[in-house]
Write a protein that holds these residues in place. Structure first.
Motif, mmCIF file in Angstrom:
data_model
loop_
_atom_site.group_PDB
_atom_site.id
_atom_site.type_symbol
_atom_site.label_atom_id
_atom_site.label_comp_id
_atom_site.label_asym_id
_atom_site.label_seq_id
_atom_site.Cartn_x
_atom_site.Cartn_y
_atom_site.Cartn_z
ATOM 1 N N UNK A 32 0.830 -1.210 0.000
ATOM 2 C CA UNK A 32 0.000 0.000 0.000
ATOM 3 C C UNK A 32 0.865 1.260 0.000
ATOM 4 N N UNK A 33 2.000 1.224 0.690
ATOM 5 C CA UNK A 33 2.890 2.389 0.711
ATOM 6 C C UNK A 33 3.549 2.612 -0.644
ATOM 7 N N UNK A 34 3.734 1.514 -1.431
ATOM 8 C CA UNK A 34 4.314 1.650 -2.771
ATOM 9 C C UNK A 34 3.318 2.210 -3.775
ATOM 10 N N UNK A 35 2.031 2.052 -3.504
ATOM 11 C CA UNK A 35 0.994 2.549 -4.415
ATOM 12 C C UNK A 35 0.838 4.052 -4.225
ATOM 13 N N UNK A 36 1.221 4.830 -5.220
ATOM 14 C CA UNK A 36 1.237 6.292 -5.115
ATOM 15 C C UNK A 36 -0.115 6.920 -5.448
ATOM 16 N N UNK A 37 -0.986 6.178 -6.145
ATOM 17 C CA UNK A 37 -2.225 6.785 -6.652
ATOM 18 C C UNK A 37 -3.465 6.285 -5.925
ATOM 19 N N UNK A 38 -3.301 5.527 -4.853
ATOM 20 C CA UNK A 38 -4.446 4.957 -4.150
ATOM 21 C C UNK A 38 -5.047 5.999 -3.202
ATOM 22 N N UNK A 39 -6.284 6.446 -3.455
ATOM 23 C CA UNK A 39 -6.863 7.494 -2.590
ATOM 24 C C UNK A 39 -7.185 6.990 -1.182
ATOM 25 N N UNK A 40 -7.527 5.732 -1.048
ATOM 26 C CA UNK A 40 -7.858 5.187 0.263
ATOM 27 C C UNK A 40 -7.263 3.789 0.414
ATOM 28 N N UNK A 41 -5.993 3.702 0.864
ATOM 29 C CA UNK A 41 -5.396 2.392 1.103
ATOM 30 C C UNK A 41 -6.155 1.641 2.182
ATOM 31 N N UNK A 42 -6.450 0.368 1.892
ATOM 32 C CA UNK A 42 -7.319 -0.388 2.804
ATOM 33 C C UNK A 42 -6.824 -1.821 2.941
ATOM 34 N N UNK A 43 -6.923 -2.329 4.180
ATOM 35 C CA UNK A 43 -6.687 -3.748 4.463
ATOM 36 C C UNK A 43 -7.981 -4.321 5.026
ATOM 37 N N UNK A 44 -8.443 -5.399 4.417
ATOM 38 C CA UNK A 44 -9.678 -6.049 4.878
ATOM 39 C C UNK A 44 -9.325 -7.424 5.417
ATOM 40 N N UNK A 45 -9.734 -7.662 6.684
ATOM 41 C CA UNK A 45 -9.478 -8.959 7.328
ATOM 42 C C UNK A 45 -10.830 -9.611 7.566
ATOM 43 N N UNK A 46 -10.999 -10.793 6.977
ATOM 44 C CA UNK A 46 -12.282 -11.494 7.041
ATOM 45 C C UNK A 46 -12.043 -12.889 7.600
ATOM 46 N N UNK A 47 -12.836 -13.245 8.603
ATOM 47 C CA UNK A 47 -12.710 -14.592 9.175
ATOM 48 C C UNK A 47 -14.066 -15.286 9.124
ATOM 49 N N UNK A 48 -14.007 -16.623 8.952
ATOM 50 C CA UNK A 48 -15.245 -17.412 8.962
ATOM 51 C C UNK A 48 -14.909 -18.849 9.339
ATOM 52 N N UNK A 49 -15.940 -19.524 9.817
ATOM 53 C CA UNK A 49 -15.812 -20.931 10.195
ATOM 54 C C UNK A 49 -16.701 -21.718 9.246
ATOM 55 N N UNK A 50 -16.093 -22.537 8.375
ATOM 56 C CA UNK A 50 -16.822 -23.167 7.282
ATOM 57 C C UNK A 50 -17.039 -24.647 7.564
ATOM 58 N N UNK A 51 -18.296 -25.053 7.455
ATOM 59 C CA UNK A 51 -18.690 -26.467 7.558
ATOM 60 C C UNK A 51 -18.230 -27.122 8.861
ATOM 61 N N UNK A 52 -18.029 -26.293 9.879
ATOM 62 C CA UNK A 52 -17.599 -26.806 11.197
ATOM 63 C C UNK A 52 -16.304 -27.606 11.125
ATOM 64 N N UNK A 53 -15.546 -27.418 10.043
ATOM 65 C CA UNK A 53 -14.330 -28.207 9.864
ATOM 66 C C UNK A 53 -13.109 -27.358 9.532
#
Length: 741
Positions: free
Chosen positions: A648-669
């Motif tokens: 993100x720091x290398x990207x010079x043209x990004x108006x809103x640098x963002x990190x998305x962290x998503x967690x889920x528990x799938x099929x109980x396994x």
């Protein structure tokens, strides 16, 4: 039914054939009983029958070239070329191109430099088309291509290549049964050698051309050769000259002879023997593979010697063996080293005599021959005529030919012996060459096999070495990262412990300090109420220190100290949680707590004043406590999020640098953790290497190339899960961590 077109075409063909069969003053002019060009060509033009004009131009071109009138041939090229399209798809088209190309090459030495360039340009056009046809239909056009290549090499002085191309043209024309063009190739080769000053070689080729034209039935062409090259054909017709006039000749068709006038039988026999010898010698010299040579040799010997059985014996080690056996009207049998000592196939007594004496043995009647009276083979089979000939090469006995005739006594006459002598001389050379070629092939095969085995061995060792090296790199990377993280964990734990003690001291004293300050403020308020008019010195001091502001700000200051101490306390807890040195190596943990601790430690980079603030979106699902190596997983989160921040720091043209962290528990396994950024992304080649040890795209000193490879080992090898990446240039990157529960 009216079939005028077919009748006219057949007339053209018949008249062309007649021009080859009968000597006339202008052989390239189609004037005769079958077709008269003086009448028909004007009629073709009047009827606008373009196809007929193309046909007649082609036949006239062919005749003009064969009989050496190249200027007339050039005129017919000019006349016929505009009408060729009307004959598309017909055999006349390749014929026209072939003889046009040969005509242009024949005219090269007689033209000026300017005309020469035009001629060569025209030749190049026909040459290109013929080359394509030779590639597509070699059985029809390959010999034509070789012949024009030979003529081109002759024109430009490339003698060695010309020799090779003439021989190829002759061989392929013969193989594909074009006797007229086989004859033409021999004739042109003879002219080439004659111009070169090699008259003896020219005589051989011209003699072969003579017999090819004879077998083809072109009597007029044979007379043409006799007229133009008498010195090269002297061996054939000088002895016959007294037997027929200058316009009479001999036409041999296949294996029998048609006599146009009275022939001398001895001369005819000599002529036919010469043709047989030339043909047989050429057949033997053209074979290089031993098995094919043996079959050809026995076939040629049977045909030339008047035998009905032929066997070839050759030395093998310390023994002599039968390599091939042939009988009249039957294909040769390759016996591959059959011992002859049992007397079942050949007379042992005679073979041993020839082997020891190296001399020719001719038996007119074997049944009454005293020296063979007790030979088991003679007693059993009672052959009549026998011939046994040694095959010598430079004084070395390399083979023995055994011939027999069971029908006639004295079948092997002196004439046949002379033929056999010539053939055995050629056979000796061909056998020696074939044996050398066979040894070379065996050596080549053995060498190839050894090279293949050695290459395979080297490849296997290289593969093992590469695998070992990869394991070494991986182990080295894990050791380095493990040691690094162990040291870092100890350092973090130590710092957390050292900070925790004074923070606890501050926490412990903040509450009494708040109480003391509150009491002092209360006392100050009571004093001001009871003594509203203090002494001048006290009033001056109160004004100087701004007592009212001090009392108000002191409370705020103590509150800020409490907030700061609480913040430090949280950071210490995050550091302890990240290192987890005080916990068991594997235990149920809160994954979200580990991610939050990582984000808290990296807070200074997320809010770096030198770059736009990075927004972190946490989309946490409902997760149970997960059995895992907590410290190792925290290390994975740290590596991936750090790389996301770098991107993100290398990207010079990004108006809103963002990190998305998503967690889920799938099929109980399965636990799924996705960490995505909208940074610069990566190419396919980079993506394919990011999990390799020591691979990095960062500048020297900025990265070790161990972070993601270690993360991969932790997720895949330590937890039995999977770590993958989805990315493209300019579209950010998403790392997916899958851990079985």
């Amino acid at each position: 039914m009216k079939q005028d077109s077919a009748r006219i075409i057949l007339g053209m063909v018949r008249q062309t054939v007649q021009q080859f069969r009968e000597t006339v003053s202008q052989p390239h002019c189609l004037i005769g009983t079958a077709y008269d060009e003086t009448v028909m060509i004007p009629k073709h033009h009047e009827d606008k029958n373009l196809t007929m004009i193309a046909f007649v131009s082609t036949y006239k071109l062919l005749l003009a070239y064969y009989f050496g009138n190249y200027q007339a041939a050039l005129d017919y090229i000019t006349q016929g070329k505009p009408y060729l399209m009307a004959a598309s798809g017909m055999v006349h088209i390749p014929t026209f191109h072939f003889y046009a190309a040969l005509t242009y090459l024949a005219l090269v030495p007689t033209n000026s430099e300017i005309e020469l360039s035009v001629i060569l340009a025209e030749f190049k056009t026909y040459q290109t088309i013929l080359h394509q046809w030779a590639h597509n239909a070699p059985m029809n056009h390959q010999h034509k291509w070789h012949l024009i290549e030979a003529e081109k090499c002759r024109v430009f002085g490339n003698k060695l290549e010309a020799m090779e191309q003439y021989d190829r043209a002759i061989a392929t024309a013969k193989e594909n049964q074009y006797p007229n063009e086989e004859a033409l190739a021999n004739e042109l080769a003879a002219k080439f050698y004659l111009d070169w000053g090699k008259e003896k070689i020219a005589q051989t080729y011209m003699t072969e051309a003579y017999y090819c034209y004879t077998r083809w039935g072109a009597k007029a062409k044979v007379v043409d050769l006799e007229t133009r090259y008498p010195q090269l054909l002297a061996t054939i017709w000088q002895k016959q000259q007294s037997s027929f006039t200058s316009t009479e000749t001999m036409i041999a068709i296949s294996s029998h002879t048609i006599q146009t006038s009275s022939f001398n039988n001895a001369s005819l026999w000599e002529a036919l023997d010469l043709a047989t010898i030339l043909k047989a010698s050429q057949s033997l010299s053209s074979e290089i593979e031993l098995d094919k040579l043996l079959s050809t040799l026995l076939e040629v010997i049977l045909e030339s010697a008047g035998a009905d059985k032929c066997a070839l014996l050759m030395p093998k080690g310390s023994h002599w063996v039968i390599e091939a056996l042939s009988q009249l009207d039957q294909p040769a049998i390759l016996l591959h080293s059959l011992l002859f000592d049992d007397g079942q196939t050949v007379p042992v007594t005679l073979i041993n005599r020839v082997k020891n004496t190296r001399s020719l043995a001719v038996i007119e009647n074997a049944v009454v021959e005293p020296t063979l009276a007790s030979d088991p083979y003679i007693l059993r089979h009672s052959p009549k005529s026998i011939l046994c000939a040694p095959i010598l090469n430079q004084g070395k006995l390399i083979g023995i030919l055994y011939l027999e005739n069971n029908l006639t006594v004295g079948a092997f006459t002196s004439d046949r012996l002379q033929v056999l002598k010539l053939l055995t001389t050629q056979a000796a050379i061909s056998l020696e060459n074939a044996q050398l070629y066979s040894k070379l092939e065996d050596y080549s095969h053995t060498l190839e096999q050894k090279i293949e085995e050695r290459t395979q061995e080297i490849t296997e060792k290289a593969t093992q070495l590469e695998s070992t090296l990869e394991k070494l790199y991986s182990t080295q990377a894990q050791l380095i990262q493990s040691e690094k993280m162990s040291s870092l964990g100890q350092l973090v734990a130590g710092i957390a412990h050292e900070i925790n003690n004074p923070i606890n001291f501050i926490y412990g004293n903040l509450e009494p300090a708040n109480e003391y300050v509150a009491s002092l403020i209360e006392l100050n308020n009571l004093y001001q109420r009871l003594y509203p008019h203090p002494l001048p010195e006290i009033a001056e001091k109160i004004a100087h220190i701004d007592l009212e502001f001090l009392v108000d700000d002191l409370q705020k200051l103590l509150s800020s100290i409490g907030v700061g101490a609480n913040r430090i306390h949280q950071i210490v807890l995050s550091l302890r949680n990240f290192s987890r040195l005080d916990e068991a190596e594997i235990k149920p943990v809160d994954i979200h707590s580990g991610i939050d601790s990582t984000l808290l430690i990296l807070q200074h980079r997320l809010n770096n004043s030198k770059h736009p603030e990075i927004k972190v979106v946490q989309k946490y699902g409902q997760l149970p406590l997960v059995n895992c190596y907590a410290s190792a997983l925290n290390q994975v989160f740290m590596n991936i999020i750090t790389n996301a921040i770098d991107a993100l720091e290398e990207s010079q043209t990004n108006p809103q640098p963002t990190i998305i962290i998503h967690t889920e528990f799938r099929d109980s396994k399965k636990l799924i953790i996705r960490i995505a950024d909208n940074g610069i992304g990566m190419s396919e080649s980079v993506k394919n290497n990011i999990f390799n040890p020591f691979f990095t795209t960062k500048s020297v000193g900025s990265g070790t190339g161990l972070g993601l490879s270690t993360s991969y080992s932790i997720v895949v090898e330590k937890h039995g899960g999977n770590l993958s990446c989805i990315s493209a240039p300019g579209e950010g990157a998403e790392f997916i961590i899958e851990i079985p529960v």
